[in-house]
Motif scaffolding. Structure first.
Motif, PDB file in Angstrom:
ATOM      1  N   ALA A   1       1.857   3.662 -11.162  1.00 59.54           N
ATOM      2  CA  ALA A   1       1.669   4.803 -10.262  1.00 59.54           C
ATOM      3  C   ALA A   1       0.546   4.582  -9.256  1.00 59.54           C
ATOM      4  N   THR A   2      -0.202   3.481  -9.396  1.00 61.78           N
ATOM      5  CA  THR A   2      -1.366   3.219  -8.550  1.00 61.78           C
ATOM      6  C   THR A   2      -0.979   3.085  -7.080  1.00 61.78           C
ATOM      7  N   SER A   3      -1.775   3.694  -6.211  1.00 60.73           N
ATOM      8  CA  SER A   3      -1.582   3.551  -4.769  1.00 60.73           C
ATOM      9  C   SER A   3      -2.338   2.323  -4.271  1.00 60.73           C
ATOM     10  N   ILE A   4      -1.640   1.482  -3.507  1.00 61.71           N
ATOM     11  CA  ILE A   4      -2.295   0.308  -2.918  1.00 61.71           C
ATOM     12  C   ILE A   4      -2.439   0.475  -1.406  1.00 61.71           C
ATOM     13  N   ASP A   5      -2.314   1.709  -0.916  1.00 58.62           N
ATOM     14  CA  ASP A   5      -2.495   1.971   0.506  1.00 58.62           C
ATOM     15  C   ASP A   5      -3.936   1.691   0.918  1.00 58.62           C
ATOM     16  N   PRO A   6      -4.162   1.385   2.202  1.00 58.87           N
ATOM     17  CA  PRO A   6      -5.532   1.140   2.673  1.00 58.87           C
ATOM     18  C   PRO A   6      -6.447   2.334   2.407  1.00 58.87           C
ATOM     19  N   VAL A   7      -7.710   2.066   2.204  1.00 56.04           N
ATOM     20  CA  VAL A   7      -8.687   3.126   1.921  1.00 56.04           C
ATOM     21  C   VAL A   7      -8.977   3.914   3.193  1.00 56.04           C
ATOM     22  N   THR A   8      -8.722   5.222   3.140  1.00 53.36           N
ATOM     23  CA  THR A   8      -9.011   6.146   4.234  1.00 53.36           C
ATOM     24  C   THR A   8      -9.440   7.469   3.627  1.00 53.36           C
TER      25      THR A   8
ATOM     26  N   ASN B   1      -7.691   9.882   3.382  1.00 51.98           N
ATOM     27  CA  ASN B   1      -6.506  10.423   2.708  1.00 51.98           C
ATOM     28  C   ASN B   1      -6.141   9.644   1.448  1.00 51.98           C
ATOM     29  N   SER B   2      -7.069   8.872   0.924  1.00 50.22           N
ATOM     30  CA  SER B   2      -6.769   8.006  -0.212  1.00 50.22           C
ATOM     31  C   SER B   2      -6.399   8.755  -1.485  1.00 50.22           C
ATOM     32  N   PHE B   3      -6.757  10.033  -1.591  1.00 54.15           N
ATOM     33  CA  PHE B   3      -6.393  10.817  -2.772  1.00 54.15           C
ATOM     34  C   PHE B   3      -5.121  11.631  -2.558  1.00 54.15           C
ATOM     35  N   SER B   4      -4.486  11.470  -1.419  1.00 58.61           N
ATOM     36  CA  SER B   4      -3.345  12.327  -1.065  1.00 58.61           C
ATOM     37  C   SER B   4      -2.009  11.601  -1.093  1.00 58.61           C
ATOM     38  N   HIS B   5      -1.975  10.385  -1.633  1.00 59.67           N
ATOM     39  CA  HIS B   5      -0.740   9.609  -1.661  1.00 59.67           C
ATOM     40  C   HIS B   5       0.087   9.934  -2.900  1.00 59.67           C
ATOM     41  N   ILE B   6       1.382   9.774  -2.759  1.00 58.70           N
ATOM     42  CA  ILE B   6       2.294   9.977  -3.879  1.00 58.70           C
ATOM     43  C   ILE B   6       2.212   8.784  -4.826  1.00 58.70           C
ATOM     44  N   SER B   7       2.408   9.035  -6.119  1.00 60.64           N
ATOM     45  CA  SER B   7       2.427   7.947  -7.089  1.00 60.64           C
ATOM     46  C   SER B   7       3.422   6.885  -6.648  1.00 60.64           C
ATOM     47  N   ALA B   8       3.005   5.633  -6.729  1.00 58.65           N
ATOM     48  CA  ALA B   8       3.786   4.542  -6.140  1.00 58.65           C
ATOM     49  C   ALA B   8       5.139   4.332  -6.804  1.00 58.65           C
ATOM     50  N   ASN B   9       5.302   4.759  -8.049  1.00 60.18           N
ATOM     51  CA  ASN B   9       6.555   4.520  -8.763  1.00 60.18           C
ATOM     52  C   ASN B   9       7.477   5.738  -8.802  1.00 60.18           C
ATOM     53  N   ILE B  10       7.199   6.726  -7.972  1.00 56.60           N
ATOM     54  CA  ILE B  10       8.068   7.905  -7.902  1.00 56.60           C
ATOM     55  C   ILE B  10       9.405   7.511  -7.264  1.00 56.60           C
ATOM     56  N   PRO B  11      10.533   7.906  -7.854  1.00 52.60           N
ATOM     57  CA  PRO B  11      11.823   7.599  -7.222  1.00 52.60           C
ATOM     58  C   PRO B  11      11.995   8.364  -5.914  1.00 52.60           C
ATOM     59  N   PHE B  12      12.814   7.819  -5.050  1.00 51.53           N
ATOM     60  CA  PHE B  12      13.002   8.376  -3.716  1.00 51.53           C
ATOM     61  C   PHE B  12      13.378   9.856  -3.752  1.00 51.53           C
ATOM     62  N   GLU B  13      14.248  10.237  -4.679  1.00 51.03           N
ATOM     63  CA  GLU B  13      14.737  11.622  -4.706  1.00 51.03           C
ATOM     64  C   GLU B  13      13.650  12.631  -5.072  1.00 51.03           C
ATOM     65  N   GLU B  14      12.502  12.156  -5.573  1.00 47.84           N
ATOM     66  CA  GLU B  14      11.417  13.073  -5.923  1.00 47.84           C
ATOM     67  C   GLU B  14      10.347  13.155  -4.831  1.00 47.84           C
ATOM     68  N   GLU B  15      10.548  12.433  -3.748  1.00 41.06           N
ATOM     69  CA  GLU B  15       9.592  12.523  -2.646  1.00 41.06           C
ATOM     70  C   GLU B  15       9.661  13.882  -1.962  1.00 41.06           C
ATOM     71  N   GLN B  16      10.839  14.464  -1.888  1.00 43.52           N
ATOM     72  CA  GLN B  16      10.965  15.766  -1.227  1.00 43.52           C
ATOM     73  C   GLN B  16      10.184  16.861  -1.957  1.00 43.52           C
ATOM     74  N   PRO B  17      10.351  17.035  -3.295  1.00 40.89           N
ATOM     75  CA  PRO B  17       9.532  18.057  -3.955  1.00 40.89           C
ATOM     76  C   PRO B  17       8.030  17.791  -3.845  1.00 40.89           C
ATOM     77  N   PHE B  18       7.638  16.523  -3.793  1.00 38.66           N
ATOM     78  CA  PHE B  18       6.220  16.206  -3.607  1.00 38.66           C
ATOM     79  C   PHE B  18       5.743  16.710  -2.249  1.00 38.66           C
ATOM     80  N   LYS B  19       6.516  16.469  -1.212  1.00 32.77           N
ATOM     81  CA  LYS B  19       6.128  16.896   0.132  1.00 32.77           C
ATOM     82  C   LYS B  19       6.134  18.416   0.256  1.00 32.77           C
TER      83      LYS B  19
END
Length: 511
Positions: free
Chosen positions: A71-78, A80-98
């Motif tokens: 689930a770790t985020s490897i996005d660049p440090v900004t 917004n570093s605490f606002s990323h979705i878990s990296a292993n979330i399936p695509f269909e669960e991105e909508q409820p996250f947003k």
């Protein structure tokens, strides 16, 4: 000392001592699991091997940089570093996250309003949205006079009758509110209603000399309430400041098996190491079942959903299916508050934030990613890690766990995570005592906060204030405030050579 500052230190020593001894017995009486049932024998051996504390500080441990597993985020440090979705979330669960993200940022308004899906604020409240307190999903600011502050005062009185003692011991209640002001001092109100009061804080500086002659100044806070709008507090009511914690990794924390947390509990200090962490025993707000408390500064909530519903009610004054009072923290003594309009729209549901809203906010909160470690394998970081271990810090800040294999959320299932917490209650000494009993937590006890993400606090939240009330202005001050069970580790840090102290701070900043 002001009357309010003195009042916050008033609690029954007898009652707190009695309740302090209940933790282990309650865990047995309420059948909390003491052994994992989600693993095969082979898996159990793997988990034991991978979570065993390291003794090799010459290199980073395998997977250590991925501190939330898959689930770790490897996005660049900004910021917004605490606002990323878990990296292993399936695509269909991105909508409820947003959608949950949008609701987390949503500004609620007072009722009645033409924006009927957004009204119901208060009538008394501390914030208009979740994001007001959790800046960029990180820690809030301990500045009571600032518009961006997320600091507030919890109100509670200690159990003082046999019936009240039994209610706490049986986890039927967390605490007893002030009869007029309720559970929380609300410093804001909708038009036509006075706020309850305004928190005031002042500081005195106290020098501390470290090994080598370096001097650090700690600021000791003193809290009071100005402009009380509804008369005085009950003489037995204590006040305790809180700053909103970071939101990352909450779902993974909930997925840690109860047995693995309870394995670290030692309320009677049977091993004689001076550490006697105890479990917080609470009731799930929705089911009423006994559960292990693991969220909140005193571990008063069992789940991310419990924590979310509690914040909706007490911070914003919004009702949910789990906390259905549309008047929020208004008490029966506040008749005008109870008479104010609410935002309940029957065509939308029986609450101001119906079930789907709470579901989405809970999902969002449970799936905010933990950022990857920085410089985990650097020599200075590894040196600091060794100092951290040798100073005894891991007795409470337990480095790693493997989450449940049968977690309902597959993204959180069977992940090796590194939160650096035992999620138990510990006596932190007089310096941090607030005198406020919350469930099984006495006025000297606090839940061990997880450390992951702590090194990005300034980047995300724009400040470096730590501890439950933000009194510490940096990590060094935070360590030096440790007392009670942590006194030995605190003293070990203070006696270190300056380069070793800096190495330990470098390690923390890498988390």
């Amino acid at each position: 000392m002001s009357p309010f500052s003195a009042r916050r230190l008033l609690f029954s020593a007898t009652i707190c001592a009695t309740i302090a001894g209940l933790s282990a017995a309650l865990a047995d009486n309420f059948d909390l699991p003491t052994k994992r049932t989600d693993l095969t024998e082979a898996d159990a051996k793997r988990v034991a091997d991978v979570t065993r504390p390291t003794t090799d500080f010459s290199k980073a441990e395998q997977y250590e940089a991925m501190q939330a597993g898959g689930a770790t985020s490897i996005d660049p440090v900004t910021r917004n570093s605490f606002s990323h979705i878990s990296a292993n979330i399936p695509f269909e669960e991105e909508q409820p996250f947003k959608l949950g993200n949008a609701l987390f940022k949503k500004l609620w308004v007072s009722a009645p309003s033409s924006t009927q899906a957004s009204d119901g604020l208060g009538p008394l409240f501390n914030a208009r949205s979740c994001m007001n307190c959790h800046l960029n999903d990180g820690r809030g600011k301990p500045e009571p006079d600032a518009s961006t502050s997320s600091m507030f005062l919890r109100l509670a009185r200690t159990a003082k009758t046999p019936d009240e003692e039994r209610a706490v011991a049986n986890a039927e209640t967390i605490n007893f509110p002030d009869p007029v002001y309720g559970h929380q001092l609300q410093d804001r109100a909708v038009p036509g209603l006075p706020a309850e009061g305004k928190m005031a804080v002042s500081y005195t500086e106290e020098p501390v000399t470290l090994a080598g002659g370096e001097t650090v100044s700690l600021r000791r806070p003193r809290y009071a309430i100005d402009d009380l709008g509804y008369g005085p507090l009950d003489p037995a009511t204590t006040i305790s400041p809180r700053v909103a914690p970071a939101m990352i990794g909450l779902g993974l924390i909930e997925a840690i098996p109860e047995a693995d947390i309870l394995a670290h509990a030692d309320p009677d200090d049977k091993d004689g190491d001076g550490i006697h962490g105890k479990a917080a025993i609470v009731r799930d707000h929705r089911t009423g079942k006994i559960a292990l408390g693991r969220f909140g500064w005193k571990a008063q909530n069992a789940s991310v959903r419990d924590q979310s519903a509690d914040a909706f009610l007490n911070d914003i004054g919004i009702s949910t299916p789990d906390q259905p009072d549309p008047h929020g923290d208004c008490t029966e003594a506040q008749a005008k508050c109870k008479a104010m309009a609410t935002g309940v729209q029957k065509r939308l549901g029986n609450e101001e934030a119906p079930g789907p809203i709470l579901d989405l906010v809970t999902f969002y909160s449970a799936n905010l990613a933990v950022p990857a470690r920085r410089k985990a394998s650097f020599p200075e970081t590894l040196k600091g890690k060794q100092v951290f271990y040798e100073s005894g810090c891991t007795a409470c800040h337990v480095p790693k766990y493997v989450t449940r294999r049968d977690s309902l959320d597959k993204a959180q299932s069977f992940q090796l995570i590194w939160p650096y917490s035992d999620f138990l209650l510990h006596d932190m000494g007089d310096g941090l005592a607030d005198g406020q009993q919350v469930g099984l937590a006495s006025g000297r006890e606090w839940r061990t906060p997880p450390l992951w993400g702590i090194g990005l606090t300034k980047t995300v939240s724009g400040h470096s204030f730590f501890l439950h009330d933000g009194r510490a202005r940096n990590l060094t001050e935070a360590i030096l405030w440790h007392g009670g069970e942590a006194q030995k580790s605190r003293d070990a840090f203070a006696s270190l050579p300056a380069d070793n102290r800096q190495a330990l701070i470098t390690f923390l900043e890498s988390l």
